[in-house]
Design a protein around this motif. Structure first.
Motif, PDB file in Angstrom:
ATOM      1  N   SER A 162       0.832  -1.201   0.000  1.00  0.00           N
ATOM      2  CA  SER A 162       0.000   0.000   0.000  1.00  0.00           C
ATOM      3  C   SER A 162       0.865   1.249   0.000  1.00  0.00           C
ATOM      4  O   SER A 162       2.093   1.176  -0.123  1.00  0.00           O
ATOM      5  CB  SER A 162      -0.903   0.003   1.242  1.00  0.00           C
ATOM      6  N   THR A 163       0.211   2.392   0.180  1.00  0.00           N
ATOM      7  CA  THR A 163       0.948   3.649   0.324  1.00  0.00           C
ATOM      8  C   THR A 163       1.395   3.859   1.763  1.00  0.00           C
ATOM      9  O   THR A 163       2.362   4.568   2.017  1.00  0.00           O
ATOM     10  CB  THR A 163       0.054   4.832  -0.115  1.00  0.00           C
ATOM     11  N   TRP A 164       0.707   3.217   2.703  1.00  0.00           N
ATOM     12  CA  TRP A 164       0.980   3.451   4.118  1.00  0.00           C
ATOM     13  C   TRP A 164       2.435   3.191   4.475  1.00  0.00           C
ATOM     14  O   TRP A 164       3.054   3.980   5.198  1.00  0.00           O
ATOM     15  CB  TRP A 164       0.071   2.569   4.989  1.00  0.00           C
ATOM     16  N   GLU A 165       3.000   2.072   4.004  1.00  0.00           N
ATOM     17  CA  GLU A 165       4.375   1.744   4.401  1.00  0.00           C
ATOM     18  C   GLU A 165       5.387   2.738   3.850  1.00  0.00           C
ATOM     19  O   GLU A 165       6.466   2.921   4.433  1.00  0.00           O
ATOM     20  CB  GLU A 165       4.753   0.322   3.984  1.00  0.00           C
ATOM     21  N   THR A 166       5.062   3.395   2.752  1.00  0.00           N
ATOM     22  CA  THR A 166       5.957   4.435   2.247  1.00  0.00           C
ATOM     23  C   THR A 166       6.022   5.583   3.233  1.00  0.00           C
ATOM     24  O   THR A 166       7.102   6.097   3.544  1.00  0.00           O
ATOM     25  CB  THR A 166       5.473   4.938   0.878  1.00  0.00           C
ATOM     26  N   PHE A 167       4.859   5.994   3.745  1.00  0.00           N
ATOM     27  CA  PHE A 167       4.822   7.049   4.759  1.00  0.00           C
ATOM     28  C   PHE A 167       5.555   6.602   6.026  1.00  0.00           C
ATOM     29  O   PHE A 167       6.401   7.317   6.559  1.00  0.00           O
ATOM     30  CB  PHE A 167       3.375   7.394   5.127  1.00  0.00           C
ATOM     31  N   PHE A 168       5.223   5.408   6.498  1.00  0.00           N
ATOM     32  CA  PHE A 168       5.773   4.935   7.769  1.00  0.00           C
ATOM     33  C   PHE A 168       7.293   4.799   7.718  1.00  0.00           C
ATOM     34  O   PHE A 168       8.008   5.292   8.601  1.00  0.00           O
ATOM     35  CB  PHE A 168       5.140   3.599   8.148  1.00  0.00           C
ATOM     36  N   LEU A 169       7.792   4.110   6.706  1.00  0.00           N
ATOM     37  CA  LEU A 169       9.227   3.858   6.630  1.00  0.00           C
ATOM     38  C   LEU A 169      10.012   5.151   6.415  1.00  0.00           C
ATOM     39  O   LEU A 169      11.122   5.306   6.941  1.00  0.00           O
ATOM     40  CB  LEU A 169       9.527   2.858   5.514  1.00  0.00           C
TER      41      LEU A 169
ATOM     42  N   LEU B   3      16.002   2.513   0.839  1.00  0.00           N
ATOM     43  CA  LEU B   3      14.788   1.709   0.864  1.00  0.00           C
ATOM     44  C   LEU B   3      14.465   1.205  -0.535  1.00  0.00           C
ATOM     45  O   LEU B   3      14.373   1.988  -1.481  1.00  0.00           O
ATOM     46  CB  LEU B   3      13.611   2.540   1.385  1.00  0.00           C
ATOM     47  N   ILE B   4      14.281  -0.104  -0.634  1.00  0.00           N
ATOM     48  CA  ILE B   4      13.922  -0.722  -1.906  1.00  0.00           C
ATOM     49  C   ILE B   4      12.722  -1.640  -1.682  1.00  0.00           C
ATOM     50  O   ILE B   4      12.696  -2.427  -0.731  1.00  0.00           O
ATOM     51  CB  ILE B   4      15.102  -1.528  -2.487  1.00  0.00           C
ATOM     52  N   PHE B   5      11.724  -1.500  -2.547  1.00  0.00           N
ATOM     53  CA  PHE B   5      10.614  -2.442  -2.590  1.00  0.00           C
ATOM     54  C   PHE B   5      10.942  -3.433  -3.709  1.00  0.00           C
ATOM     55  O   PHE B   5      10.682  -3.156  -4.884  1.00  0.00           O
ATOM     56  CB  PHE B   5       9.302  -1.721  -2.880  1.00  0.00           C
ATOM     57  N   PRO B   6      11.519  -4.566  -3.371  1.00  0.00           N
ATOM     58  CA  PRO B   6      12.044  -5.469  -4.410  1.00  0.00           C
ATOM     59  C   PRO B   6      10.983  -6.096  -5.309  1.00  0.00           C
ATOM     60  O   PRO B   6      11.317  -6.624  -6.369  1.00  0.00           O
ATOM     61  CB  PRO B   6      12.781  -6.544  -3.600  1.00  0.00           C
ATOM     62  N   GLU B   7       9.713  -6.029  -4.914  1.00  0.00           N
ATOM     63  CA  GLU B   7       8.659  -6.552  -5.784  1.00  0.00           C
ATOM     64  C   GLU B   7       8.394  -5.603  -6.953  1.00  0.00           C
ATOM     65  O   GLU B   7       7.811  -6.003  -7.960  1.00  0.00           O
ATOM     66  CB  GLU B   7       7.372  -6.753  -4.988  1.00  0.00           C
ATOM     67  N   GLY B   8       8.778  -4.334  -6.786  1.00  0.00           N
ATOM     68  CA  GLY B   8       8.646  -3.367  -7.867  1.00  0.00           C
ATOM     69  C   GLY B   8       7.281  -2.732  -8.002  1.00  0.00           C
ATOM     70  O   GLY B   8       7.127  -1.739  -8.701  1.00  0.00           O
ATOM     71  N   THR B   9       6.274  -3.288  -7.333  1.00  0.00           N
ATOM     72  CA  THR B   9       4.922  -2.746  -7.394  1.00  0.00           C
ATOM     73  C   THR B   9       4.167  -3.237  -6.171  1.00  0.00           C
ATOM     74  O   THR B   9       4.610  -4.168  -5.478  1.00  0.00           O
ATOM     75  CB  THR B   9       4.193  -3.197  -8.681  1.00  0.00           C
ATOM     76  N   ARG B  10       3.029  -2.627  -5.878  1.00  0.00           N
ATOM     77  CA  ARG B  10       2.226  -3.042  -4.728  1.00  0.00           C
ATOM     78  C   ARG B  10       1.499  -4.351  -5.051  1.00  0.00           C
ATOM     79  O   ARG B  10       0.856  -4.472  -6.087  1.00  0.00           O
ATOM     80  CB  ARG B  10       1.220  -1.948  -4.368  1.00  0.00           C
ATOM     81  N   ILE B  11       1.630  -5.316  -4.130  1.00  0.00           N
ATOM     82  CA  ILE B  11       1.041  -6.643  -4.310  1.00  0.00           C
ATOM     83  C   ILE B  11      -0.009  -6.865  -3.220  1.00  0.00           C
ATOM     84  O   ILE B  11       0.249  -6.611  -2.042  1.00  0.00           O
ATOM     85  CB  ILE B  11       2.122  -7.737  -4.212  1.00  0.00           C
TER      86      ILE B  11
END
Length: 257
Positions: free
Chosen positions: A84-91, A151-159
């Motif tokens: 989601s977008t939430w973890e971007t804010f939190f992290l 910070l890297i989201f290795p999945e590349g997109t929200r799953i």
């Protein structure tokens, strides 16, 4: 979603968008006068804390963090689940300062993108994977040397919850080549802040910070092995958090980083 929750969600978005607009305008003029760390605290950390606070008081999205003892004193590469977008804010508020891999197009957004550009993001062109990997390797190493987490989201997109995307090796390659560990993070934010639609559901997000993972050796084989270990830990932890068997996402998209 109930009518009351829908109304609360409407006002949440109204406050979130308006605060973002005015905050970005303010920061565009003030931030250039500040050193990088103070600039990060002003532009990103303060507003992201505001965003998670609004989510708590307006739509009832709270959170608990487990594994704080696993956070090292020195910055390293963070590999986080993306729902989601939430973890971007939190992290972005939790780790400071933090450099995030973002789509280059975001920097072109008036005020928001201009403010983000001052915070040393790694802005890649996803249409050119080879160039993106080289850029991540070069700029990621520079950011870590400058004392920033990457910070890297290795999945590349929200799953969506219950699924996990394939992990690209850009993050583990950066860690191995820099002689650093990776810090895996799992959570279930997507159950309360879904990827699709505007609905928000009250509840408590579980954020689990995993143990530091070090590469066993060097080179491509070590990178692949470390990437697989991080993937397996996140997948297993996601299942423990949600109680839902984690499956490889059919929506998985190829990503350079």
């Amino acid at each position: 979603m109930t009518t009351v929750q829908a109304i609360r969600t409407f006002f949440f978005y109204l406050l979130l968008s308006s605060s973002s607009f005015f905050w970005c305008i303010l920061c565009v003029f003030i931030a250039p006068l500040l050193p990088f760390r103070a600039r990060y605290r002003l532009v990103i950390q303060t507003w992201c804390r505001c965003a998670t606070w609004l989510a708590k008081v307006m739509v009832g999205i709270r959170y608990e963090v487990h594994g704080l003892e696993n956070i090292p004193q020195q910055p390293c590469v963070i590999l986080a689940k993306h729902q989601s977008t939430w973890e971007t804010f939190f992290l972005s508020a939790f780790f400071e300062p933090l450099s995030q891999v973002v789509k280059r197009e975001l920097l072109y957004v008036p005020f928001f993108g201009w403010a983000m550009a001052m915070l040393k993001p790694i802005a890649i062109d996803r249409s050119n994977p080879k160039a993106a990997l080289k850029q991540l390797a070069k700029q990621g190493a520079e950011r870590i040397e400058q004392g920033a987490w990457v910070l890297i989201f290795p999945e590349g997109t929200r799953i969506p919850p219950g699924q996990i995307g394939k992990f690209s090796r850009g993050g583990t390659a950066l860690a191995v080549n820099s002689g650093l560990p990776v810090l895996p993070i799992a959570h279930n934010a997507g159950e309360f802040w879904p990827k699709q639609g505007w609905a928000k559901y009250p509840g408590t997000i579980q954020v689990v910070i995993g143990p530091l993972m070090y590469a066993e050796g060097e080179g491509p084989r070590a990178i692949a092995e470390l990437n697989e270990r991080a993937f397996n830990w996140v997948s297993q932890t996601q299942q423990q958090i949600s109680g839902i068997p984690t499956q490889l996402s059919p929506l998985d998209e190829p990503s350079a980083v």
